[in-house]
Write an enzyme that holds these catalytic residues in place. Structure first.
Site, PDB file in Angstrom:
ATOM      1  N   ASN A  10      35.051  65.738   6.644  1.00 55.58           N
ATOM      2  CA  ASN A  10      35.193  65.424   8.065  1.00 55.58           C
ATOM      3  C   ASN A  10      34.031  66.054   8.837  1.00 55.58           C
ATOM      4  OD1 ASN A  10      35.963  65.832  10.878  1.00 55.58           O
ATOM      5  ND2 ASN A  10      38.010  65.155  10.293  1.00 55.58           N
ATOM      6  N   LYS A  13      34.926  68.551  11.616  1.00 53.12           N
ATOM      7  CA  LYS A  13      35.333  69.872  11.138  1.00 53.12           C
ATOM      8  C   LYS A  13      34.122  70.665  10.652  1.00 53.12           C
ATOM      9  CE  LYS A  13      40.071  68.845   9.626  1.00 53.12           C
ATOM     10  NZ  LYS A  13      41.013  68.885   8.491  1.00 53.12           N
ATOM     11  N   ASP A  70      44.044  72.624   6.345  1.00 54.48           N
ATOM     12  CA  ASP A  70      44.851  71.449   6.629  1.00 54.48           C
ATOM     13  C   ASP A  70      45.349  71.648   8.049  1.00 54.48           C
ATOM     14  OD1 ASP A  70      45.784  68.925   5.730  1.00 54.48           O
ATOM     15  OD2 ASP A  70      47.812  69.730   5.688  1.00 54.48           O
ATOM     16  N   PHE A 153      37.109  65.087  18.366  1.00 57.80           N
ATOM     17  CA  PHE A 153      37.504  64.040  17.423  1.00 57.80           C
ATOM     18  C   PHE A 153      39.013  64.083  17.269  1.00 57.80           C
ATOM     19  CE2 PHE A 153      36.752  67.905  15.076  1.00 57.80           C
ATOM     20  CZ  PHE A 153      37.738  67.948  14.107  1.00 57.80           C
ATOM     21  N   TYR A 155      42.737  63.817  17.755  1.00 61.26           N
ATOM     22  CA  TYR A 155      43.624  63.689  18.911  1.00 61.26           C
ATOM     23  C   TYR A 155      43.098  64.420  20.155  1.00 61.26           C
ATOM     24  CZ  TYR A 155      47.031  61.993  15.474  1.00 61.26           C
ATOM     25  OH  TYR A 155      47.675  61.271  14.497  1.00 61.26           O
ATOM     26  N   ASP A 156      41.882  64.923  20.103  1.00 59.41           N
ATOM     27  CA  ASP A 156      41.328  65.680  21.231  1.00 59.41           C
ATOM     28  C   ASP A 156      41.414  64.939  22.576  1.00 59.41           C
ATOM     29  OD1 ASP A 156      40.801  67.743  19.527  1.00 59.41           O
ATOM     30  OD2 ASP A 156      38.631  67.461  19.471  1.00 59.41           O
ATOM     31  N   LYS A 176      35.903  74.409  23.672  1.00 62.12           N
ATOM     32  CA  LYS A 176      36.908  74.024  22.690  1.00 62.12           C
ATOM     33  C   LYS A 176      36.989  75.048  21.561  1.00 62.12           C
ATOM     34  CE  LYS A 176      38.022  70.692  19.099  1.00 62.12           C
ATOM     35  NZ  LYS A 176      37.683  69.469  18.375  1.00 62.12           N
TER      36      LYS A 176
END
Length: 200
Positions: A10, A13, A70, A153, A155-156, A176
């Site tokens: 990702n 991430k 996770d 990215f 659900y932000d 953030k």
């Protein structure tokens, strides 16, 4: 430069972990840099199980320490959904837009005050021959009535963190990263990070 392997493909991430570890002078390598390492099936029933599966299998393959996370979104009005299914909530293939649209659809008619939710991040550090270490971080907030913002990215765009009137996607990356669930989990890795620096 010392580096740590993050068990993810990702890009969002990877960027966040890079920002976190750069202040320690530690580089980040991800599975994007290791195309020969296969995806690990997330067959666990909890965030901790899924993080451990990824960290332990890849650490065994590479013969070195691996950090896996996770993470997901827990919404009280949806009985904890999407939970461990956050990345694929709207089905395969993974689609961030479809996921958040599904959440908003399910929350239609629910007032903002009752849209309480939290992001959770469980980190697992696996070192071959040692017991896996876990750290958990949260970010409390609520689900917006509509998507707002272009940053971030997942659900932000629909997550408003407590103490803010803006969504995560409207915050700068620095803002953030100062409050995120991943940051709160990584902060608990201070001792491990310092030992990594000393080894270097």
């Amino acid at each position: 430069m010392k580096y740590v392997v993050i068990a993810t493909k990702n890009k969002g991430k990877v960027m966040e972990f890079n920002q976190f570890f750069s202040e320690y002078g530690i580089d980040v390598k991800s599975l994007l840099d290791m195309p020969s390492v296969p995806d690990i099936a997330e067959t666990g029933s909890t965030f901790q199980e899924n993080a451990a599966l990824k960290a332990e299998e890849i650490a065994a393959k590479l013969g070195q320490a691996v950090l896996a996370d996770d993470s997901g979104l827990i919404i009280d009005a949806l009985d904890g959904r999407p939970g461990i299914f956050s990345a694929r909530y709207a089905g395969e293939p993974k689609n961030d837009q479809a996921n958040l649209e599904k959440v908003l659809k399910e929350l239609e008619g629910v007032s903002l005050e009752k849209r309480t939710a939290r992001f959770i991040c469980v980190l697992a550090i696996s070192v071959p021959g040692k017991q896996t270490v876990f750290r958990t971080g949260y970010c409390e907030g609520k689900i917006a009535l509509a998507p707002q913002g272009e940053n971030g990215f997942g659900y932000d765009p629909i997550f408003i963190p407590d103490g803010y009137e803006k969504t995560m996607a409207e915050l700068s990356p620095e803002e953030k990263n100062s409050i995120s669930h991943r940051k709160n989990a990584i902060d608990q890795l201070e001792d491990w990070v310092q030992s990594l620096v000393k080894e270097g």
